[in-house]
Design an enzyme around this catalytic site. Structure first.
Site, short mmCIF file in Angstrom:
data_model
loop_
_atom_site.label_atom_id
_atom_site.label_comp_id
_atom_site.label_asym_id
_atom_site.label_seq_id
_atom_site.Cartn_x
_atom_site.Cartn_y
_atom_site.Cartn_z
N GLN A 44 -2.86 3.03 5.44
CA GLN A 44 -3.62 2.06 4.66
C GLN A 44 -3.38 0.64 5.18
O GLN A 44 -2.34 0.38 5.79
CB GLN A 44 -3.25 2.16 3.18
CG GLN A 44 -3.73 3.44 2.51
CD GLN A 44 -3.32 3.50 1.05
OE1 GLN A 44 -2.14 3.52 0.73
NE2 GLN A 44 -4.29 3.56 0.16
N VAL B 136 0.87 -1.17 0.00
CA VAL B 136 0.00 0.00 0.00
C VAL B 136 0.90 1.22 0.00
O VAL B 136 2.10 1.14 0.34
CB VAL B 136 -0.96 0.02 1.21
CG1 VAL B 136 -2.02 -1.06 1.08
CG2 VAL B 136 -0.21 -0.13 2.52
N SER B 137 0.35 2.36 -0.37
CA SER B 137 1.18 3.55 -0.58
C SER B 137 1.48 4.35 0.68
O SER B 137 2.46 5.09 0.73
CB SER B 137 0.53 4.47 -1.61
OG SER B 137 0.40 3.79 -2.84
N SER B 138 0.63 4.24 1.69
CA SER B 138 0.84 5.06 2.89
C SER B 138 0.66 4.26 4.17
O SER B 138 0.04 3.19 4.17
CB SER B 138 -0.13 6.26 2.90
OG SER B 138 -1.46 5.80 2.91
#
Length: 201
Positions: A13, A8-10
């Protein structure tokens, strides 16, 4: 071996949904991380996975965009996987494992992945263009404020807002930029920006 890779990007998340899908296969080991897919080099778990794979291993992802956000990165990763004699299976694409001819199976998979890569990149470019158009219109109306400052008096993050005031206090007390970077773990640019704010007041 069957490996899974989830991303996931962050930090806020959740990886659970992707992990659960891969466990149903099941895979022998899952590599997971919370990092932007903008570049390959900042993703230590992906690099660890690529180092470990051997001939006949299979890497599973829930979607190709978990591997990379642009066609060039995806091509580089996929070519490396093939060079090691391993294969890639994305759960959002058809599985050609039942095709008896290995060469035909690989060809079908390559065609499908190529189409998906460029379709995904095209969609991302359209999103960026819509964002640029939205920003231009907001600027014309005089309502565009730019990205929120993470370390500032109006930061939406209470912890970073607290650090901002602590840095400001430290600068006023005569602490050096290097000291504050070490103490609070922020970039030099952040300290210099806050220092510039103080000098304007």
């Amino acid at each position: 071996m069957k490996f899974g890779y989830v991303r996931v990007s962050s930090k806020d998340q959740n990886l659970a949904r992707q992990v659960e899908k891969l466990k149903r296969i099941p895979v022998d080991k899952v590599f997971s991380e919370k990092e932007s897919g903008k570049t390959i080099n900042n993703r230590s778990e992906l690099l660890n996975l690529l180092k470990q794979i051997k001939r006949n291993d299979i890497i599973y992802v829930t979607s190709l965009d978990r591997l990379g956000r642009n066609a060039d990165d995806l091509t580089e990763i996929i070519q490396y996987i093939k060079k090691k004699g391993a294969s890639l299976q994305s759960l959002d694409l058809p599985d050609f494992s039942n095709v008896p001819d290995v060469n035909l199976r690989n060809m079908l998979t390559d065609i499908l992945i190529t189409v998906f890569k460029f379709q995904a990149q095209s969609e991302r470019e359209k999103i960026k263009e819509r964002q640029r158009e939205g920003i231009a219109l907001a600027k014309k109306r005089g309502v565009y404020k730019g990205r929120p400052v993470l370390y500032g008096a109006d930061s939406p993050n209470p912890h970073k807002k607290k650090i901002y005031f602590a840095i400001k206090k430290g600068l006023n007390a005569g602490y050096s930029v290097a000291d504050l970077v070490t103490k609070y773990g922020v970039s030099h640019g952040t300290i210099y920006r806050i220092k510039k704010e103080i000098s304007k007041n």
